[in-house]
Design an enzyme around this catalytic site. Structure first.
Site, PDB file in Angstrom:
ATOM      1  N   HIS A 149      -0.984 -11.955  14.299  1.00  7.78           N
ATOM      2  CA  HIS A 149      -0.466 -12.840  15.162  1.00  7.78           C
ATOM      3  C   HIS A 149       0.510 -12.549  16.257  1.00  7.78           C
ATOM      4  CE1 HIS A 149      -2.545 -15.530  12.503  1.00  7.78           C
ATOM      5  NE2 HIS A 149      -1.589 -15.103  11.413  1.00  7.78           N
ATOM      6  N   ARG A 178      -1.498  -2.731  14.158  1.00  9.26           N
ATOM      7  CA  ARG A 178      -2.956  -2.952  14.174  1.00  9.26           C
ATOM      8  C   ARG A 178      -3.179  -4.441  14.671  1.00  9.26           C
ATOM      9  NH1 ARG A 178      -3.386   1.619  10.980  1.00  9.26           N
ATOM     10  NH2 ARG A 178      -3.179   0.569   9.006  1.00  9.26           N
ATOM     11  N   GLU A 214      -8.712  -5.276   6.110  1.00  9.93           N
ATOM     12  CA  GLU A 214      -8.563  -3.936   5.359  1.00  9.93           C
ATOM     13  C   GLU A 214      -7.476  -4.227   4.203  1.00  9.93           C
ATOM     14  OE1 GLU A 214     -10.039  -0.004   4.987  1.00  9.93           O
ATOM     15  OE2 GLU A 214     -10.277  -1.537   6.440  1.00  9.93           O
ATOM     16  N   ASP A 252      -4.484  -7.671   7.700  1.00 10.18           N
ATOM     17  CA  ASP A 252      -5.478  -7.758   8.180  1.00 10.18           C
ATOM     18  C   ASP A 252      -6.834  -7.632   7.260  1.00 10.18           C
ATOM     19  OD1 ASP A 252      -5.375  -5.103   7.320  1.00 10.18           O
ATOM     20  OD2 ASP A 252      -5.187  -4.029   9.231  1.00 10.18           O
ATOM     21  N   TYR A 265       3.614  -5.144  12.807  1.00  8.08           N
ATOM     22  CA  TYR A 265       2.438  -4.450  12.502  1.00  8.08           C
ATOM     23  C   TYR A 265       1.689  -4.161  13.754  1.00  8.08           C
ATOM     24  CZ  TYR A 265      -1.734  -3.791   9.661  1.00  8.08           C
ATOM     25  OH  TYR A 265      -2.785  -3.035   9.088  1.00  8.08           O
ATOM     26  N   ASP A 280      -1.301  -5.193   3.994  1.00 12.14           N
ATOM     27  CA  ASP A 280      -1.163  -5.411   5.315  1.00 12.14           C
ATOM     28  C   ASP A 280      -1.798  -6.625   5.683  1.00 12.14           C
ATOM     29  OD1 ASP A 280       0.233  -3.092   5.797  1.00 12.14           O
ATOM     30  OD2 ASP A 280      -1.414  -1.760   6.357  1.00 12.14           O
ATOM     31  N   GLU A 307       0.820  -1.154  -0.118  1.00 10.24           N
ATOM     32  CA  GLU A 307      -0.109  -0.158  -0.046  1.00 10.24           C
ATOM     33  C   GLU A 307       0.905   1.060   0.068  1.00 10.24           C
ATOM     34  OE1 GLU A 307      -2.215  -2.615   3.327  1.00 10.24           O
ATOM     35  OE2 GLU A 307      -0.077  -2.301   2.638  1.00 10.24           O
TER      36      GLU A 307
END
Length: 789
Positions: free
Chosen positions: A327, A284, A87, A85, A282, A83, A9
Site C-alpha cells: 500500500h 516489494r 508470496e 504480498d 516493505y 510478508d 519468514e
C-alpha cells in the site's frame, strides 16, 4: 503460562519483532517457504485433476515445522505475519496447512515498527484465498511453461538449456536490440562548433544544422570564417523541475544500478535487511503512495533542516493499473535517522531511499534556461548556445546527485557584435542503439507489463546464470547461446514470448488475486493451446544456426557460402553443404582443419592432439578400440553420439599452445599420478590438476596443492600425506566443530560446522542448518545422513 505465537519468514525479522512484543509473545521464523513443488516434473502438477500441485517438504524444513507445531500446542493465539504480498500470503497458507495449525489469524504490516505491529495485531483477518490462488497459479504456470519448453529446447537446440515464462520475453528484448545493433548502418554527419568573443565574455556555440557531406560542411566553415557575426536572438525561460515520486521496487533497482552500480539482486538483499531490521517499509511494491503520518514526519524533518520555503507536501498517484504488492512506496520508517544499516551496501541503499522519499515532499527547483543565437551576414545556418542557472534549488538541495552543473552565459543584447575566435568541423557517425543495462531492462519490462516487482531481480539473475546473457561493463549482451535460444523461441513460439501474452497473463493473475477470475479456468484456457503447440513442434529439425557468415568467409574446402553455428565449444562457421562438406572456420574466420597430431606417445604409440573445449585447452591421447577411459565412463545412460575412448589432461593456464612439445604433452598426460596407498585407509593417494588448479586426493578427500609444497608431477607420497593431514580451512566466520564420521551410504567424511546462524552440515556447496537444540557431542553419522537427505 500461555503465550501468543507469531510466525514470520525471516530470523532477522523475528528477532526485531520479538524486541517490540516482549515475553508474552513467541516469534518464530519459517525461513522462507516450508514446501514447494518437487524439482522433478513427474507428478509435480496433476493437470487432468484440475492443475492440483503436489507439494513436498524439504528435509531441512522438517525441524522448522516441528518447532512451529510444538509452539502452537501451548499458544492461546496464532498470528501468521508473513510478508504483505502474494508470496507472503502463500507462505502463510503453507505454514498453516503443513503444521496443521488451528484458528490462525493473518496479520499484515508494511513496516516493522512497534506501532505498525500492534496496529496489525489489533486488526487481524483470514488468509486471502484469492491472493494465495494467484501465487499458486503463477507457480504452476511457470512450472508447466518452463518444463515443457525446456524439454523441447534440450532436443532441438542443446541439452541442458532451458526457457521460462517471464525470462524468455526478457531475453527476446535483449536479442532484438542485439540484432538492431548488428544490422545498423552508420551515417556520416558533421558537427560544427564556433567560439565567439563578446564584450561580456566568451560564448561557445554549435550549428543548428548537421551537414551530411564534407562539401556542405566546408562551405559553412569557409563562409563563416569570412563573415561578420552578431547576436540574432536571446530567449530566457523560467522552468520548474519537480521531484520524482518515492521509490517503487523497480525505480529503486534502476537508481541503485545507475548511481551505485548495484545489480538488482544486490540492491534487494540490502533492502531486505533494512526492512527486517525495521529501517524501511516493505521493499516489494509498485505503489508510490505515502501515508499521512509518514508525510507529516518527513515534513517536520524538511522544515527543520531546510526551512519552510523548501517544504511542499505532495500526493503521488500510482500509474501501474495493477499495483497490488503493497500500500505504500518504499520509505524510511523514521525519516529523522540520516543513516541506517549494518553494512556499506545497506547504508548506501538506505541513503538513496531516504533522500528520494524526503525529496518527494520538497519544493520544485526553479531554473532559468537561456538560449543565445548568433547569425552571420552570409547564407549559412545560425549557431546557438544554451545555458542555465539555478534560481532556487528546492529538492535539489537534498538530492545533489540529480542537480547537474549550471552553465551561465554572458549578458548580451540582440544586435551586439560578436568576434569569431574559431570555427571548426568534426566528422562523426551515427551510432547504433545502446545495449540495455539492468536498470534499462527493468524499466522496459515494467513499461511493457512483463513481470512484477518481486520478479525483476530474479529475471536479471536467471538470464545471466543460464549463460544467455553476460555483462560487459554495465551493459547486457546476449551470448551466442542466448541468441540461438531466443531466435528459436521467436520462430516457433512467438505468441508465448510476446509482450502481449506475458502482460495479459499478468493481468489474469491479478484478476485471480482480486477474486474476478477462477484458478482452474485460467490454467485450462492456457494449457490446451499451449500443449498443442508444444506437440506440433516435436518433429522440428535441430536448430543451431546463428545466420549467414557473410561473403568475406567462403568455405575453405569447396568455396560455398558459410553460416554461423553454435557448437559445444562456442560459435563457429560451418559450410552450408554440411555434412556433404566438412569445411569450417573459427568465429574470427580462421580455417578449422581436421585434427593433426603433434606426435605419438613413446609408450603406447597413440596419437596425441592439442584441443580446446569449454573449460580451456587440453591434450588428448587416443586409446585402443574397446578401451573405455576412466573419464568417459557414463554414470547414466549417455546421450548423443558414442564418446571416443581417449585420455585427456588440462594444459596449465597461461601456457603458449604453439610452444607445447611432445614431451610437454606426455607430461600432462601422466596425470593423475598414483603415489601409493594411504596408511590409515588403504585407499590410493593421487596427484592431479583440475578446474581450480593442482591438488592431491584420496577416498573423496581433496586438498589444493600450493606451489611452495610441490607440483603434481613430482610430489611424493609422504608430501601428499602431509598435505592431506592438514584440515580444510573453513570460510571466514565458520568454525569446524568435529568430524562426525563416515556417511553410511557414500563413505565420505561428515563434518560438523558452526556459524553465527548455528550448527550446519555441508551438502555440496549448500549449508544444511541443524535444529538449535542439536548436541554436537551426541550427533551420529546416521543422524547427520538423515538431515542431508
Amino acid at each position: 503460562m500461555t503465550k501468543t505465537l507469531l510466525i514470520v519468514e525471516s530470523p532477522t525479522k523475528a528477532r526485531t519483532i520479538q524486541k517490540y512484543l516482549g515475553k508474552d509473545y513467541t516469534v518464530l521464523a519459517s525461513v522462507g517457504h516450508v514446501r514447494d513443488l518437487p524439482k522433478s516434473n513427474k507428478d509435480a502438477v496433476d493437470i487432468e485433476g484440475g492443475f492440483i500441485p503436489h507439494y513436498v517438504v524439504p528435509a531441512e524444513k522438517r525441524e522448522v515445522i516441528e518447532k512451529i507445531r510444538h509452539a502452537a500446542e501451548s499458544a492461546d493465539a496464532i498470528y501468521l505475519a508473513t510478508d504483505p504480498d502474494r508470496e507472503g500470503e502463500a507462505i502463510a497458507w503453507h505454514i498453516r496447512e503443513v503444521a496443521d495449525l488451528k484458528k490462525t489469524k493473518r496479520v499484515v504490516f508494511h513496516e516493522i515498527t512497534k506501532a505498525a505491529i500492534e496496529e496489525a495485531i489489533a486488526h487481524p483477518r483470514a488468509i486471502d484465498e484469492h491472493l494465495r490462488e494467484a501465487q499458486e497459479a503463477r507457480r504452476v504456470l511457470d512450472r508447466i511453461v518452463g518444463y515443457d519448453l525446456s524439454g523441447l529446447i534440450w532436443k532441438k537446440v542443446r541439452y541442458g538449456l532451458s526457457a521460462g515464462r517471464v525470462q524468455s520475453p526478457a531475453l527476446r528484448i535483449l536479442a532484438e536490440r542485439e540484432r538492431e545493433i548488428k544490422s545498423f548502418i552508420p551515417v556520416t554527419y558533421f558537427v560544427l562548433s564556433a567560439l565567439f568573443k563578446s564584450k561580456a565574455g566568451d560564448i561557445a556555440t554549435t550549428c543548428v544544422e548537421q551537414p551530411k557531406s564534407k562539401a556542405d560542411s566546408d562551405r559553412i566553415v569557409i563562409a563563416g570564417r569570412g563573415a561578420s557575426w552578431s547576436v540574432a536572438d536571446i530567449t530566457e525561460k523560467a522552468e520548474e523541475r519537480n521531484p520524482r515520486p518515492p521509490f517503487t521496487t523497480s525505480t529503486l533497482q534502476q537508481t541503485a544500478s545507475t548511481r551505485l552500480g548495484f545489480a538488482p539482486s544486490r540492491t534487494m538483499r540490502a533492502a531486505q535487511k533494512l526492512y527486517e531490521a525495521g529501517h524501511i517499509t516493505y521493499m516489494r511494491t509498485d505503489s508510490v503512495n505515502l501515508g499521512a503520518e509518514a508525510v507529516a514526519m518527513m515534513a517536520g524533518v524538511i522544515e527543520k533542516q531546510f526551512g519552510k520555503e523548501y517544504l511542499q507536501t505532495r500526493a503521488y498517484k500510482t500509474t501501474s493499473k495493477n499495483a497490488q504488492e503493497a500500500h505504500e512506496a518504499i520509505r524510511p520508517t523514521d525519516a529523522s535517522h540520516e543513516r541506517a544499516g549494518s553494512t556499506p551496501d545497506e547504508v548506501d541503499v538506505y541513503a538513496l531511499i531516504r533522500t528520494r522519499a524526503l525529496a518527494s515532499q520538497m519544493s520544485a527547483a526553479k531554473i532559468m534556461r537561456t538560449n543565445i543565437a548568433a547569425k552571420a551576414d552570409a547564407d549559412i545556418p545560425m549557431f546557438t548556445a544554451n545555458g542555465s542557472r539555478t534560481l532556487f534549488p528546492g529538492w535539489l538541495a537534498l538530492d545533489t546527485a540529480a542537480r547537474g552543473e549550471d552553465l551561465e552565459l554572458p549578458k548580451v543584447a540582440v544586435g551586439d557584435a560578436l568576434t569569431l575566435v574559431s570555427l571548426s568541423s568534426e566528422e562523426k557517425q551515427t551510432e547504433p542503439p545502446n545495449r540495455y543495462t539492468e536498470a534499462g531492462l527493468i524499466k522496459e519490462l515494467e513499461k511493457r507489463g512483463i513481470g512484477r516487482p518481486s520478479t525483476y531481480a530474479s529475471i536479471m539473475k536467471t538470464i545471466q546464470d543460464r549463460g544467455y546473457v553476460e555483462k560487459l561493463g554495465r551493459s547486457l549482451q546476449p551470448t551466442a547461446t542466448g541468441m540461438v535460444v531466443s531466435g528459436w523461441l521467436e520462430d516457433n513460439f512467438p505468441e508465448y514470448v510476446s509482450d502481449t501474452f506475458t502482460a495479459e497473463m499478468e493481468d489474469e493473475l491479478d484478476e485471480i488475486a482480486r477474486g474476478e477470475r477462477g484458478y482452474t479456468e485460467t490454467l485450462t484456457a492456457f494449457y490446451g493451446p499451449f500443449e498443442k503447440a508444444v506437440k506440433a513442434k516435436d518433429k522440428l529439425p535441430k536448430a543451431t544456426s546463428l545466420g549467414e557468415a557473410g561473403a568475406a568467409f567462403p568455405c575453405p574446402i569447396c568455396g560455398s557460402p558459410m553460416e554461423l553455428k553454435l557448437g559445444r565449444g562456442g560459435v563457429f562457421m560451418s559450410c552450408k553443404r554440411y555434412p556433404d562438406c566438412m569445411g569450417a572456420r573459427t568465429e574470427e574466420g580462421a580455417e578449422l582443419k581436421q585434427d593433426e597430431p603433434i606426435g605419438v606417445h613413446p609408450d603406447t604409440g597413440a596419437n596425441i592432439y592439442i584441443k580446446t573445449g569449454r573449460f580451456g585447452p587440453y591434450v588428448e591421447m587416443d586409446l585402443p578400440e574397446g578401451t573405455v577411459a576412466e573419464e568417459v565412463k557414463p554414470k547414466k545412460k549417455s546421450r548423443g553420439r558414442p564418446k571416443k575412448a581417449a585420455k585427456r589432461a588440462s594444459i596449465p593456464k597461461g601456457t603458449d599452445l604453439a610452444s607445447i612439445t611432445l614431451a610437454d604433452a606426455v607430461k600432462y598426460l601422466s596425470l593423475p599420478r598414483e603415489l601409493g596407498m594411504h596408511p590409515g585407509t588403504g585407499k590410493a593417494v593421487f596427484a592431479s590438476t583440475g578446474q581450480f588448479g593442482p591438488y592431491v586426493g584420496t577416498d573423496g578427500e581433496f586438498r589444493s596443492l600450493k606451489a611452495k609444497v610441490g607440483d603434481p608431477y613430482t610430489i611424493t607420497l609422504d608430501e601428499a600425506l602431509a598435505v592431506l593431514a592438514t584440515p580444510k580451512l573453513p570460510p571466514k566466520g565458520v568454525t569446524i566443530i568435529k568430524e562426525i564420521g563416515k556417511h553410511p551410504r557414500t563413505g565420505k567424511s561428515l563434518v560438523l560446522y558452526k556459524s553465527k546462524q548455528g550448527f550446519f552440515l555441508k551438502k555440496g556447496l549448500r549449508r544444511i542448518y541443524l535444529p538449535e537444540d542439536t548436541n554436537p557431542d551426541t550427533l551420529t553419522p546416521d543422524q547427520a545422513a538423515e538431515y542431508l537427505k
